[in-house]
Design an enzyme around this catalytic site. Structure first.
Site, PDB file in Angstrom:
ATOM      1  N   ALA A   7       4.169   7.346  -8.358  1.00  0.00           N
ATOM      2  CA  ALA A   7       5.498   6.967  -7.826  1.00  0.00           C
ATOM      3  C   ALA A   7       5.424   6.528  -6.331  1.00  0.00           C
ATOM      4  CB  ALA A   7       6.314   8.186  -7.882  1.00  0.00           C
ATOM      5  N   GLY A  10       4.294   3.076  -6.255  1.00  0.00           N
ATOM      6  CA  GLY A  10       5.406   2.335  -6.840  1.00  0.00           C
ATOM      7  C   GLY A  10       6.701   2.056  -5.767  1.00  0.00           C
ATOM      8  N   ASP A  11       6.747   3.171  -5.023  1.00  0.00           N
ATOM      9  CA  ASP A  11       7.619   3.019  -3.868  1.00  0.00           C
ATOM     10  C   ASP A  11       7.326   1.921  -2.883  1.00  0.00           C
ATOM     11  OD1 ASP A  11       9.910   3.944  -2.165  1.00  0.00           O
ATOM     12  OD2 ASP A  11       8.370   4.640  -0.837  1.00  0.00           O
ATOM     13  N   ALA A  12       6.236   1.986  -2.604  1.00  0.00           N
ATOM     14  CA  ALA A  12       5.625   0.924  -1.297  1.00  0.00           C
ATOM     15  C   ALA A  12       5.815  -0.407  -2.240  1.00  0.00           C
ATOM     16  CB  ALA A  12       4.248   1.274  -1.045  1.00  0.00           C
ATOM     17  N   THR A  15       9.438  -1.758  -2.471  1.00  0.00           N
ATOM     18  CA  THR A  15      10.170  -1.982  -1.172  1.00  0.00           C
ATOM     19  C   THR A  15       9.390  -3.256  -0.781  1.00  0.00           C
ATOM     20  OG1 THR A  15      10.128   0.302  -0.651  1.00  0.00           O
ATOM     21  CG2 THR A  15      10.167  -1.290   1.200  1.00  0.00           C
TER      22      THR A  15
END
Length: 118
Positions: A7, A10-12, A15
């Protein structure tokens, strides 16, 4: 790999993908780009996007999503419901998994297929 680490990646990645899409497809100034990016990558925005793409997931992708959704998180969301936050963690874990396994075509297919239809 730990689903919370997936996660994190995945967040980076999400974005970056969203910023790239917005920057290349609009003439917005950076302030507006940042505002729109924040709306899309928020837990609420990710939860809405997840509803659209859930029927498209393979069994393996669903399993990765569930592992991320059910993982113990070290933090709590300040601006989302608990449900949105856990779904967004699963969403990010799935994106992190796809990104780290080099499945960029699948990322495009799942995450951005309708973005160009708008």
């Amino acid at each position: 790999m730990n689903p919370v680490v997936l996660a994190f990646i995945g967040d980076a990645a999400y974005t970056l993908f969203v910023r790239e899409r917005l920057a290349l497809s609009s003439r917005y100034k950076t302030g507006e780009l940042d505002r729109r990016t924040s709306q899309i990558v928020s837990a609420h925005g990710q939860s809405l996007e997840l509803e659209r793409m859930m029927p498209l997931l393979t069994q393996e992708e669903e399993a990765v999503f569930r592992r991320g959704r059910n993982a113990k998180k070290p933090t709590k969301s300040k601006n989302a419901t608990v449900g949105e936050y856990v779904r967004s963690t699963g969403f990010e874990a799935l994106l992190g998994f796809l990104y780290l396994t080099g499945q960029t075509d699948r990322i495009e297919e799942l995450f951005f297929s309708d973005a160009e239809d708008e």
